[in-house]
Enzyme design. Structure first.
Site, PDB file in Angstrom:
ATOM      1  N   HIS A 173     -19.186   3.555  -9.359  1.00 47.68           N
ATOM      2  CA  HIS A 173     -18.614   2.401 -10.155  1.00 47.68           C
ATOM      3  C   HIS A 173     -17.571   2.976 -11.044  1.00 47.68           C
ATOM      4  O   HIS A 173     -16.427   2.576 -11.057  1.00 47.68           O
ATOM      5  CB  HIS A 173     -19.430   1.528 -10.784  1.00 47.68           C
ATOM      6  CG  HIS A 173     -18.961   0.098 -11.088  1.00 47.68           C
ATOM      7  ND1 HIS A 173     -19.756  -0.726 -12.160  1.00 47.68           N
ATOM      8  CD2 HIS A 173     -18.003  -0.545 -10.859  1.00 47.68           C
ATOM      9  CE1 HIS A 173     -19.180  -1.857 -12.316  1.00 47.68           C
ATOM     10  NE2 HIS A 173     -17.954  -1.696 -11.425  1.00 47.68           N
ATOM     11  N   HIS A 216     -23.987   3.667 -10.231  1.00 47.87           N
ATOM     12  CA  HIS A 216     -23.187   3.326 -11.611  1.00 47.87           C
ATOM     13  C   HIS A 216     -22.182   4.434 -11.418  1.00 47.87           C
ATOM     14  O   HIS A 216     -21.074   4.174 -11.753  1.00 47.87           O
ATOM     15  CB  HIS A 216     -24.115   3.644 -12.798  1.00 47.87           C
ATOM     16  CG  HIS A 216     -25.225   2.584 -13.093  1.00 47.87           C
ATOM     17  ND1 HIS A 216     -24.631   1.179 -13.299  1.00 47.87           N
ATOM     18  CD2 HIS A 216     -26.293   2.559 -13.606  1.00 47.87           C
ATOM     19  CE1 HIS A 216     -25.717   0.279 -13.719  1.00 47.87           C
ATOM     20  NE2 HIS A 216     -26.616   1.284 -13.855  1.00 47.87           N
ATOM     21  N   HIS A 237     -29.732   4.256  -7.336  1.00 49.86           N
ATOM     22  CA  HIS A 237     -29.327   3.326  -8.511  1.00 49.86           C
ATOM     23  C   HIS A 237     -28.451   3.978  -9.338  1.00 49.86           C
ATOM     24  O   HIS A 237     -27.347   3.690  -9.637  1.00 49.86           O
ATOM     25  CB  HIS A 237     -30.494   2.958  -9.045  1.00 49.86           C
ATOM     26  CG  HIS A 237     -30.083   2.028 -10.266  1.00 49.86           C
ATOM     27  ND1 HIS A 237     -30.522   0.506 -10.057  1.00 49.86           N
ATOM     28  CD2 HIS A 237     -29.535   2.091 -11.647  1.00 49.86           C
ATOM     29  CE1 HIS A 237     -30.181   0.109 -11.444  1.00 49.86           C
ATOM     30  NE2 HIS A 237     -29.734   0.943 -12.259  1.00 49.86           N
ATOM     31  N   GLU A 238     -28.711   5.274  -9.983  1.00 50.83           N
ATOM     32  CA  GLU A 238     -27.747   5.724 -11.102  1.00 50.83           C
ATOM     33  C   GLU A 238     -26.450   6.224 -10.284  1.00 50.83           C
ATOM     34  O   GLU A 238     -25.496   6.088 -10.858  1.00 50.83           O
ATOM     35  CB  GLU A 238     -28.459   6.939 -11.550  1.00 50.83           C
ATOM     36  CG  GLU A 238     -29.615   6.570 -12.548  1.00 50.83           C
ATOM     37  CD  GLU A 238     -29.419   5.358 -13.568  1.00 50.83           C
ATOM     38  OE1 GLU A 238     -28.522   5.238 -13.913  1.00 50.83           O
ATOM     39  OE2 GLU A 238     -30.580   4.581 -13.832  1.00 50.83           O
TER      40      GLU A 238
HETATM   41 ZN   LIG Z   1     -28.907   0.633 -14.027  1.00 53.60          ZN
END
Ligand SMILES: [Zn+2]
Length: 726
Positions: A516, A513, A509-510
């Site tokens: 991104h 980011h 998940h991290e």
């Molecule tokens: Zn998050």
């Protein structure tokens, strides 16, 4: 600088640390003695080294951060004042682009400040932070209340169609203009004063709200008096309970503290039903005990003042004001999504309760499932239905192997390559931190990725992504620098660190980011990477979680710590099957809170009794009696400790709708590693930051708007009730 804090089980929370896009300040430039100026120079100076420079970790003292921040804030304000005071007629370049260039010292110093407040927050740093936070807020106020600056922005905005701007320039102009208007730039002086007074009152009430919660969490506990009170708890949990008691001056006893990390494991494993009920009641009543720390009156006041503020700014309710610049745009659209998911989630929760009741009946427990029974019996169902045992899984989940797996996924999807630069050439702020250079397929430099995996005193709990430098090319290529942070327990030297499946999901998940940020390819730093709407920012990160479940990744990187054998097929099947486990409960406890949040902020100036409002709204919704809101109104810190997530708790569901729908695009093509879909994902989503309306970006990826069918399938809810094909 925006930082994302993502406690896994608690969904993902986003914290705005120190916004350097709107730069102005209440402080005057103080005359600095030249020696002081010299000491701060390292922090203020352009970063040295390869790749556009790197943060000067190890070359300054913590005490220098405060004067450097103050100097940088003053310099930033001076930059802004120069732009506002210009006698040249306003243009995009001398106003909007100039604001992008302002405050470069502040960008650099606040990157370091962000690292120290989140990961090296000792007493000295906490004192610096307490001193600087109000000053940062004041600086922000002074920028958005700068009437001359606003007039220049508005003048450019009014002529926007005649200026021949690029799409990205139009977006930046809109972001700046609406940002100023939304913070009251259009108001007259009397109204501005009223707005300031409302802001101050709201800040005071929010601080009080938070202090009440901290007081109850800090003081209340359930003491366990002897071995019989520990029934069901593992030796590790008992030890934690003993440590908790000792920390509260009760050595030799055991305690369940009034915090989620203490309460949830107890409710999951304790076989003492009476104690479960006691613990559960303590936890759900935080802020609602009718005593000195009761939050209900504060909430009523906060809601009233928020409604007044929204009205002053020209909006019918606080929810309308908050949603305007989000992807959802209106409370009605957010509510429509929540209500569409609500009924199938409740139906699933009833099925889950039926499974639990069956087990309780079989055991001859002679009880009806109550809220304090839910977690215990859910765990029993999990073991019976899926036979998935964490201890069986853990030897296959090595922290460093999974990190290599993330790199491999980034290579397969986006052509990125990670090259270790842990040769001392890039300074770090702690010996645990490691750095990788990120290159594209052609070998060109893309950015840097810092990894800070282990827990230590002074570091925030949970896991998050941080951005040290935003990608931009307003004045030549500025490569991005990002970090991933988590709290794994460091093993013995040379011993691989093993993590849980939840933690592995959190890592992906991290890393989503981070990707991104790393894939960002924009001109203006304010629109770069993860600087996007709150209900859109979790979309790329939630999407990336899906690749952890892919066979190709697991075969290569989920290998046994001793034998090196890949994870067996049977175990993977169990993981697959258990994906939808307990999703009824998780969705209902979250969504009931999100619905209450939105409805509270749609009530306008109608006086609210929070307790009554919550009870009546939940009854009207048909809340299952076995589940309680994840955050009851009296303790809803996302919504009342500040206004960050007010009328915004729906964002997690909104973003997950996008990620579930986007993931299916791969399944509709050749699979998780389909090169065409991956290329389109990078082109339309991961590289675009906030350069266009997120709804348009999504449409350019998927060829249509997102539907909720994929979310229903992901959570294992009946799609029949939805009607829509997507
Ligand atoms: Zn998050």
């Amino acid at each position: 600088m925006t930082r994302y804090v993502c406690p896994r089980a608690a969904l993902c929370a986003l914290v705005l640390l120190a916004c350097t896009t709107a730069k102005t300040a209440s402080m005057q430039r103080e005359t600095q003695r030249s020696s002081e100026r010299h000491r701060q120079e390292t922090l203020l100076a352009k970063w040295e080294g390869r790749w556009g420079g790197v943060p000067p970790f190890g070359r300054f003292k913590v005490a220098e951060i405060k004067p450097a921040m103050e100097q940088a804030m003053a310099d930033n304000l001076a930059d802004i004042d120069r732009i506002a005071a210009s006698t040249d007629s306003p243009t995009f370049d001398n106003t909007i682009a100039a604001m992008e260039r302002a405050g470069s010292e502040l960008d650099r110093v606040s990157a370091v400040y962000g690292v120290y407040t989140s990961t090296m927050n000792d007493d000295e740093m906490q004192a610096i932070q307490a001193d600087l936070e109000p000053k940062l807020a004041a600086m922000n106020d002074r920028i958005v209340q700068n009437a001359k600056l606003y007039q220049r922005i508005a003048s450019v905005y009014e002529r926007r169609d005649a200026l021949g701007l690029t799409g990205e320039q139009q977006r930046l102009l809109w972001v700046d203009y609406t940002g100023f208007v939304r913070q009251g730039a259009k108001l007259d002086e009397v109204q501005k004063e009223k707005l300031s007074a409302l802001n101050q009152q709201l800040a005071t009430l929010s601080t009080k709200f938070n202090q009440n919660i901290l007081a109850e969490e800090g003081a209340q506990m359930v003491l366990l008096e002897g071995e019989q009170d520990l029934a069901g708890l593992s030796p590790a949990l008992s030890e934690q309970a003993a440590a908790a008691a000792a920390s509260r001056g009760k050595p030799g006893q055991w305690a369940v503290l009034n915090t989620r990390s203490s309460v949830d494991p107890f409710l999951t494993f304790s076989t003492r039903r009476d104690l479960r009920e006691k613990v559960w009641r303590m936890f759900i009543m935080r802020g609602d005990n009718g005593d000195a720390h009761d939050n209900n009156a504060l909430i009523a006041q906060i809601l009233l003042l928020r409604a007044q503020k929204a009205k002053l700014l020209g909006y019918s309710t606080w929810a309308h004001w908050k949603l305007e610049d989000q992807m959802a745009k209106t409370p009605e659209r957010a509510l429509a999504l929540m209500e569409a998911v609500w009924k199938p989630a409740v139906a699933r929760a009833h099925e889950e309760v039926a499974d639990m009741q069956a087990i309780a009946d079989k055991e001859g427990a002679n009880l009806r499932i109550e809220p304090w029974d839910y977690r215990l019996y859910a765990e029993k169902v999990r073991r019976a239905k899926y036979e998935l045992d964490e201890s069986e899984l853990k030897p296959y989940l090595q922290l460093e192997k999974l990190r290599e797996g993330m790199f491999w996924v980034a290579g397969e999807l986006f052509g990125l390559k990670f090259v270790s630069v842990n040769d001392g050439s890039v300074p770090v702020y702690h010996p645990d931190v490691r750095v990788w250079e990120v290159r594209d397929a052609a070998g060109n430099h893309v950015g840097l990725w810092y990894f800070d995996p282990y827990a230590r005193p002074g570091k925030n709990s949970g896991a998050w992504m941080n951005e040290y430098r935003r990608q931009s090319r307003i004045d030549g290529d500025v490569p991005v620098i990002v970090s991933n942070n988590s709290n794994f327990l460091k093993g013995k030297p040379g011993e691989p660190v093993l993590i849980s499946w939840d933690d592995a999901t959190g890592m992906f998940h991290e890393f989503g980011h981070a990707l991104h940020g790393l894939n960002s390819s924009v001109t203006y730093p304010s629109l770069s990477g993860t600087n996007v709407a709150r209900d859109y920012v979790e979309f790329p990160s939630q999407l990336l979680e899906h690749w952890l479940y892919t066979r190709a990744l697991l075969d290569k990187y989920a290998v046994h710590v001793r034998t090196g054998q890949p994870i067996p097929e049977a175990l993977v099947k169990k993981i697959e099957r258990s994906k939808t486990f307990n999703q009824g409960f998780a969705t209902v406890e979250y969504l009931s809170a999100a619905l209450i949040d939105m409805k509270l902020h749609l009530a306008g100036e109608t006086p609210i009794d929070p307790r009554k409002f919550e009870r009546e709204t939940l009854a009207a919704l048909g809340m299952p009696r076995e589940i309680v809101m994840r955050h009851r109104t009296a303790q809803f810190q996302h919504v009342f400790s500040g206004d960050g997530y007010s009328a915004g708790y729906y964002s997690y569901l909104w973003a997950d709708t996008l990620s579930a729908d986007a993931w299916e695009a791969f399944g509709e093509a050749s699979g998780p590693y389909d090169q065409k879909v991956a290329a389109r994902l990078k082109e339309t989503i991961f590289s675009k930051g906030n350069t266009a309306d997120p709804a348009d970006l999504y449409r350019s990826f998927r060829g249509r708007d997102p539907g909720i069918g994929a979310l229903m399938r992901k959570r294992g809810f009946a799609a029949g009730a939805m009607g829509a094909a997507n």
